[in-house]
Every structure is written in C-alpha cells, then in structure tokens.
Design a protein around this motif. Structure first.
Motif, PDB file in Angstrom:
ATOM      1  N   PRO A  22     -35.626  80.431  92.394  1.00  0.00           N
ATOM      2  CA  PRO A  22     -36.467  80.733  91.231  1.00  0.00           C
ATOM      3  C   PRO A  22     -35.602  80.977  89.995  1.00  0.00           C
ATOM      4  O   PRO A  22     -34.451  81.421  90.105  1.00  0.00           O
ATOM      5  N   ILE A  23     -36.155  80.665  88.866  1.00  0.00           N
ATOM      6  CA  ILE A  23     -35.466  80.915  87.605  1.00  0.00           C
ATOM      7  C   ILE A  23     -35.620  82.386  87.280  1.00  0.00           C
ATOM      8  O   ILE A  23     -36.719  82.944  87.346  1.00  0.00           O
ATOM      9  N   THR A  24     -34.511  83.012  86.926  1.00  0.00           N
ATOM     10  CA  THR A  24     -34.506  84.449  86.620  1.00  0.00           C
ATOM     11  C   THR A  24     -33.831  84.673  85.273  1.00  0.00           C
ATOM     12  O   THR A  24     -33.204  83.758  84.717  1.00  0.00           O
ATOM     13  N   ALA A  25     -33.930  85.893  84.797  1.00  0.00           N
ATOM     14  CA  ALA A  25     -33.214  86.251  83.569  1.00  0.00           C
ATOM     15  C   ALA A  25     -31.723  85.997  83.757  1.00  0.00           C
ATOM     16  O   ALA A  25     -31.067  85.418  82.884  1.00  0.00           O
ATOM     17  N   ASP A  26     -31.196  86.404  84.904  1.00  0.00           N
ATOM     18  CA  ASP A  26     -29.763  86.230  85.153  1.00  0.00           C
ATOM     19  C   ASP A  26     -29.360  84.763  85.175  1.00  0.00           C
ATOM     20  O   ASP A  26     -28.297  84.400  84.650  1.00  0.00           O
ATOM     21  N   SER A  27     -30.191  83.911  85.769  1.00  0.00           N
ATOM     22  CA  SER A  27     -29.824  82.493  85.827  1.00  0.00           C
ATOM     23  C   SER A  27     -29.880  81.852  84.440  1.00  0.00           C
ATOM     24  O   SER A  27     -29.037  81.011  84.112  1.00  0.00           O
ATOM     25  N   LEU A  28     -30.840  82.251  83.624  1.00  0.00           N
ATOM     26  CA  LEU A  28     -30.916  81.712  82.263  1.00  0.00           C
ATOM     27  C   LEU A  28     -29.741  82.200  81.423  1.00  0.00           C
ATOM     28  O   LEU A  28     -29.132  81.423  80.683  1.00  0.00           O
ATOM     29  N   ILE A  29     -29.426  83.466  81.552  1.00  0.00           N
ATOM     30  CA  ILE A  29     -28.296  84.019  80.803  1.00  0.00           C
ATOM     31  C   ILE A  29     -27.001  83.330  81.235  1.00  0.00           C
ATOM     32  O   ILE A  29     -26.183  82.943  80.388  1.00  0.00           O
ATOM     33  N   ALA A  30     -26.818  83.143  82.532  1.00  0.00           N
ATOM     34  CA  ALA A  30     -25.604  82.484  83.027  1.00  0.00           C
ATOM     35  C   ALA A  30     -25.475  81.068  82.491  1.00  0.00           C
ATOM     36  O   ALA A  30     -24.376  80.606  82.173  1.00  0.00           O
ATOM     37  N   LYS A  31     -26.588  80.377  82.380  1.00  0.00           N
ATOM     38  CA  LYS A  31     -26.556  78.971  81.963  1.00  0.00           C
ATOM     39  C   LYS A  31     -26.396  78.798  80.456  1.00  0.00           C
ATOM     40  O   LYS A  31     -25.728  77.862  80.008  1.00  0.00           O
ATOM     41  N   TYR A  32     -26.972  79.691  79.661  1.00  0.00           N
ATOM     42  CA  TYR A  32     -27.051  79.453  78.219  1.00  0.00           C
ATOM     43  C   TYR A  32     -26.358  80.486  77.325  1.00  0.00           C
ATOM     44  O   TYR A  32     -26.132  80.217  76.142  1.00  0.00           O
ATOM     45  N   ALA A  33     -26.038  81.661  77.831  1.00  0.00           N
ATOM     46  CA  ALA A  33     -25.581  82.757  76.967  1.00  0.00           C
ATOM     47  C   ALA A  33     -24.327  82.441  76.166  1.00  0.00           C
ATOM     48  O   ALA A  33     -24.236  82.809  74.996  1.00  0.00           O
ATOM     49  N   THR A  34     -23.372  81.761  76.762  1.00  0.00           N
ATOM     50  CA  THR A  34     -22.118  81.494  76.051  1.00  0.00           C
ATOM     51  C   THR A  34     -22.347  80.604  74.836  1.00  0.00           C
ATOM     52  O   THR A  34     -21.865  80.908  73.738  1.00  0.00           O
ATOM     53  N   ASP A  35     -23.088  79.516  75.016  1.00  0.00           N
ATOM     54  CA  ASP A  35     -23.336  78.610  73.891  1.00  0.00           C
ATOM     55  C   ASP A  35     -24.245  79.246  72.846  1.00  0.00           C
ATOM     56  O   ASP A  35     -24.020  79.097  71.641  1.00  0.00           O
ATOM     57  N   ILE A  36     -25.271  79.960  73.294  1.00  0.00           N
ATOM     58  CA  ILE A  36     -26.167  80.630  72.354  1.00  0.00           C
ATOM     59  C   ILE A  36     -25.393  81.678  71.555  1.00  0.00           C
ATOM     60  O   ILE A  36     -25.562  81.802  70.339  1.00  0.00           O
ATOM     61  N   ALA A  37     -24.535  82.429  72.213  1.00  0.00           N
ATOM     62  CA  ALA A  37     -23.741  83.457  71.544  1.00  0.00           C
ATOM     63  C   ALA A  37     -22.816  82.854  70.496  1.00  0.00           C
ATOM     64  O   ALA A  37     -22.615  83.441  69.430  1.00  0.00           O
ATOM     65  N   PHE A  38     -22.248  81.691  70.780  1.00  0.00           N
ATOM     66  CA  PHE A  38     -21.397  81.029  69.802  1.00  0.00           C
ATOM     67  C   PHE A  38     -22.172  80.777  68.517  1.00  0.00           C
ATOM     68  O   PHE A  38     -21.699  81.075  67.415  1.00  0.00           O
ATOM     69  N   VAL A  39     -23.360  80.242  68.652  1.00  0.00           N
ATOM     70  CA  VAL A  39     -24.180  79.922  67.475  1.00  0.00           C
ATOM     71  C   VAL A  39     -24.637  81.200  66.779  1.00  0.00           C
ATOM     72  O   VAL A  39     -24.655  81.266  65.552  1.00  0.00           O
ATOM     73  N   ALA A  40     -24.966  82.219  67.550  1.00  0.00           N
ATOM     74  CA  ALA A  40     -25.433  83.486  66.979  1.00  0.00           C
ATOM     75  C   ALA A  40     -24.263  84.333  66.445  1.00  0.00           C
ATOM     76  O   ALA A  40     -24.488  85.366  65.818  1.00  0.00           O
ATOM     77  N   GLU A  41     -23.042  83.886  66.708  1.00  0.00           N
ATOM     78  CA  GLU A  41     -21.832  84.589  66.297  1.00  0.00           C
ATOM     79  C   GLU A  41     -21.790  86.002  66.865  1.00  0.00           C
ATOM     80  O   GLU A  41     -21.541  86.982  66.167  1.00  0.00           O
ATOM     81  N   GLU A  42     -22.056  86.092  68.158  1.00  0.00           N
ATOM     82  CA  GLU A  42     -22.075  87.359  68.890  1.00  0.00           C
ATOM     83  C   GLU A  42     -21.309  87.174  70.192  1.00  0.00           C
ATOM     84  O   GLU A  42     -20.983  86.058  70.582  1.00  0.00           O
ATOM     85  N   GLU A  43     -21.077  88.272  70.877  1.00  0.00           N
ATOM     86  CA  GLU A  43     -20.564  88.211  72.244  1.00  0.00           C
ATOM     87  C   GLU A  43     -21.715  87.738  73.131  1.00  0.00           C
ATOM     88  O   GLU A  43     -22.877  88.033  72.842  1.00  0.00           O
ATOM     89  N   PRO A  44     -21.434  87.016  74.214  1.00  0.00           N
ATOM     90  CA  PRO A  44     -22.524  86.565  75.083  1.00  0.00           C
ATOM     91  C   PRO A  44     -23.391  87.735  75.578  1.00  0.00           C
ATOM     92  O   PRO A  44     -22.878  88.778  75.967  1.00  0.00           O
TER      93      PRO A  44
END
Length: 102
Positions: free
Chosen positions: A7-29
């Motif tokens: 199942p898709i979980t918060a943790d799986s979504l964060i693991a898959k997308y957090a690094t790239d999203i954080a780069f764009v948001a200019e934040e730590e993952p």
C-alpha cells in the motif's frame, strides 16, 4: 502468482519524492507528512512560476496529503495516499526540468 502490491503510505511517498521536492522548495527533505505537504505546495508554485506544466496537479496532490494527514480511518487514508500518488507521479521529472533551468 502474487500480484499484490504494498500500500502507498506517507513514508513511501516521502521516500520517493521528498529529495526532489525539497530541492525545488529550497528546504531540507521533509520527514513528516505535514512538512512534505507544505513543500509540495511550495514546489507547485515554483514550477508554475518557472513555466513547468503540472504545478496544478501537485497542488491537488498536496491537498490529498493534507486530507490524509487528518483522516481518522485507515482505509480512507490509504485511498487518499493513492490519489496523492497519482498527482505526484511526475514530480521527479518536473524537478529535473527545474534543475535544468537553474
């Protein structure tokens, strides 16, 4: 043949997308669902500002993440995470395009 997927979980979504999203948001993952949803919203705005298509999809995905954060039923949360995943599907490609523009 077992075709059941995890199942898709918060943790799986964060693991898959957090690094790239954080780069764009200019934040730590992000490490929490709340922070991740916020960063997805920021990234959506930055994508739109850069002329990258799909920012509106990310905004919708962020709303599903927020809804999942406050859902009290596990089945509802699972459905909301699945919907969020659909709208986040292009996020890493969009982040690559954003990197190329920088």
């Amino acid at each position: 043949m077992d075709t059941q997927t995890e199942p898709i979980t918060a943790d799986s979504l964060i693991a898959k997308y957090a690094t790239d999203i954080a780069f764009v948001a200019e934040e730590e993952p992000a490490t929490t669902l709340h922070d991740f949803a916020y960063q997805v919203t920021v990234a959506a705005e930055r994508f739109e500002g850069a002329g990258i298509n799909g920012g509106d999809e990310l905004e919708t995905g962020a709303q599903y993440l927020v809804d999942a954060e406050y859902a009290t039923d596990d089945n509802v949360r699972t459905v909301l995470f699945g919907k969020a995943a659909e709208y986040l599907a292009r996020a890493n490609d969009m982040a690559d395009e954003y990197r190329d523009m920088c």
